[in-house]
Design a protein around this motif. Structure first.
Motif, mmCIF file in Angstrom:
data_model
loop_
_atom_site.group_PDB
_atom_site.id
_atom_site.type_symbol
_atom_site.label_atom_id
_atom_site.label_comp_id
_atom_site.label_asym_id
_atom_site.label_seq_id
_atom_site.Cartn_x
_atom_site.Cartn_y
_atom_site.Cartn_z
ATOM 1 N N THR A 57 -3.338 9.192 -6.803
ATOM 2 C CA THR A 57 -3.338 7.859 -6.203
ATOM 3 C C THR A 57 -3.913 7.967 -4.798
ATOM 4 O O THR A 57 -3.814 9.010 -4.157
ATOM 5 C CB THR A 57 -1.914 7.262 -6.135
ATOM 6 O OG1 THR A 57 -1.090 8.130 -5.362
ATOM 7 C CG2 THR A 57 -1.329 7.082 -7.519
ATOM 8 N N MET A 59 -5.766 5.302 -1.295
ATOM 9 C CA MET A 59 -6.147 3.999 -0.755
ATOM 10 C C MET A 59 -7.642 4.025 -0.450
ATOM 11 O O MET A 59 -8.168 5.038 0.031
ATOM 12 C CB MET A 59 -5.375 3.686 0.527
ATOM 13 C CG MET A 59 -3.865 3.639 0.348
ATOM 14 S SD MET A 59 -3.294 2.425 -0.828
ATOM 15 C CE MET A 59 -3.529 0.919 0.082
ATOM 16 N N THR A 67 -8.510 -3.671 1.583
ATOM 17 C CA THR A 67 -7.806 -2.440 1.222
ATOM 18 C C THR A 67 -7.462 -2.489 -0.257
ATOM 19 O O THR A 67 -6.992 -3.514 -0.755
ATOM 20 C CB THR A 67 -6.517 -2.288 2.052
ATOM 21 O OG1 THR A 67 -6.862 -2.283 3.435
ATOM 22 C CG2 THR A 67 -5.809 -0.993 1.718
ATOM 23 N N TYR A 68 -7.691 -1.382 -0.941
ATOM 24 C CA TYR A 68 -7.411 -1.282 -2.366
ATOM 25 C C TYR A 68 -6.498 -0.090 -2.624
ATOM 26 O O TYR A 68 -6.684 0.977 -2.048
ATOM 27 C CB TYR A 68 -8.705 -1.084 -3.165
ATOM 28 C CG TYR A 68 -9.642 -2.262 -3.106
ATOM 29 C CD1 TYR A 68 -9.612 -3.249 -4.077
ATOM 30 C CD2 TYR A 68 -10.569 -2.392 -2.062
ATOM 31 C CE1 TYR A 68 -10.468 -4.336 -4.021
ATOM 32 C CE2 TYR A 68 -11.429 -3.472 -2.007
ATOM 33 C CZ TYR A 68 -11.375 -4.438 -2.987
ATOM 34 O OH TYR A 68 -12.220 -5.510 -2.929
ATOM 35 N N SER A 69 -5.533 -0.294 -3.492
ATOM 36 C CA SER A 69 -4.695 0.793 -3.981
ATOM 37 C C SER A 69 -5.315 1.235 -5.308
ATOM 38 O O SER A 69 -5.482 0.417 -6.215
ATOM 39 C CB SER A 69 -3.264 0.306 -4.203
ATOM 40 O OG SER A 69 -2.497 1.324 -4.786
ATOM 41 N N CYS A 70 -5.666 2.520 -5.407
ATOM 42 C CA CYS A 70 -6.408 3.003 -6.568
ATOM 43 C C CYS A 70 -5.768 4.243 -7.168
ATOM 44 O O CYS A 70 -4.976 4.911 -6.515
ATOM 45 C CB CYS A 70 -7.836 3.375 -6.173
ATOM 46 S SG CYS A 70 -8.777 2.078 -5.360
ATOM 47 N N TYR A 71 -6.162 4.530 -8.393
ATOM 48 C CA TYR A 71 -5.791 5.804 -8.994
ATOM 49 C C TYR A 71 -6.814 6.237 -10.028
ATOM 50 O O TYR A 71 -7.550 5.413 -10.572
ATOM 51 C CB TYR A 71 -4.384 5.757 -9.603
ATOM 52 C CG TYR A 71 -4.250 5.037 -10.913
ATOM 53 C CD1 TYR A 71 -4.377 5.719 -12.125
ATOM 54 C CD2 TYR A 71 -3.954 3.686 -10.955
ATOM 55 C CE1 TYR A 71 -4.228 5.059 -13.334
ATOM 56 C CE2 TYR A 71 -3.791 3.028 -12.153
ATOM 57 C CZ TYR A 71 -3.944 3.723 -13.347
ATOM 58 O OH TYR A 71 -3.795 3.071 -14.540
ATOM 59 N N CYS A 88 -8.479 0.094 -9.441
ATOM 60 C CA CYS A 88 -8.132 -0.332 -8.084
ATOM 61 C C CYS A 88 -7.604 -1.760 -8.088
ATOM 62 O O CYS A 88 -8.048 -2.599 -8.880
ATOM 63 C CB CYS A 88 -9.362 -0.264 -7.179
ATOM 64 S SG CYS A 88 -10.061 1.389 -7.006
ATOM 65 N N MET A 91 -5.130 -5.059 -2.014
ATOM 66 C CA MET A 91 -3.832 -5.204 -1.356
ATOM 67 C C MET A 91 -3.975 -6.171 -0.186
ATOM 68 O O MET A 91 -5.008 -6.235 0.466
ATOM 69 C CB MET A 91 -3.349 -3.853 -0.842
ATOM 70 C CG MET A 91 -3.261 -2.776 -1.921
ATOM 71 S SD MET A 91 -2.167 -3.178 -3.261
ATOM 72 C CE MET A 91 -0.608 -2.819 -2.499
#
Length: 121
Positions: A57, A59, A67-71, A88, A91
């Protein structure tokens, strides 16, 4: 003979798994995030990387301030490194996920086939 086949099976099982910290390179993260966001790799930065099992994971922050939270998920197998596409989610400034727009094109339950059939609301 039985020992050899059991050892071979164990060896294949061991080689076909690997943790994300070994499988997912920084370059793979940047490349896959670039594809997911539709941005050139120079338009965002990656931070807060955390490897857990086969998942990494992180950012992604764009130069425009989003801003994106990704994995991604990755493993090492007999064919080499395998890394999934980046997933993604945008956020908000408060750190909560941005809800999808009221646009039917962004409705997660509305895929390309349903849109083509005119079945999306």
């Amino acid at each position: 003979m039985r020992f050899r086949s059991s050892f071979a099976l164990f060896l294949v099982a061991t080689l076909s798994t690997g943790c994300a910290s070994m499988a997912v390179t920084d370059d793979a993260i940047v490349t896959n995030t670039s594809r997911a966001l539709g941005l050139d790799r120079s338009q965002f930065t990656i931070s807060d990387r955390a490897d857990s099992g086969v998942q990494t994971t992180y950012m992604a922050r764009t130069k425009t301030g989003k801003t994106y939270s990704c994995y991604v998920e990755g493993s090492i197998s007999v064919v080499g490194r395998v890394v999934s596409d980046a997933l993604c989610r945008e956020m908000s400034k408060t750190g909560t996920p941005v809800p999808p727009a009221a646009n039917p094109q962004s409705d997660p339950a509305c895929n390309a086939l349903l849109r083509a059939a005119g079945r999306c609301k």
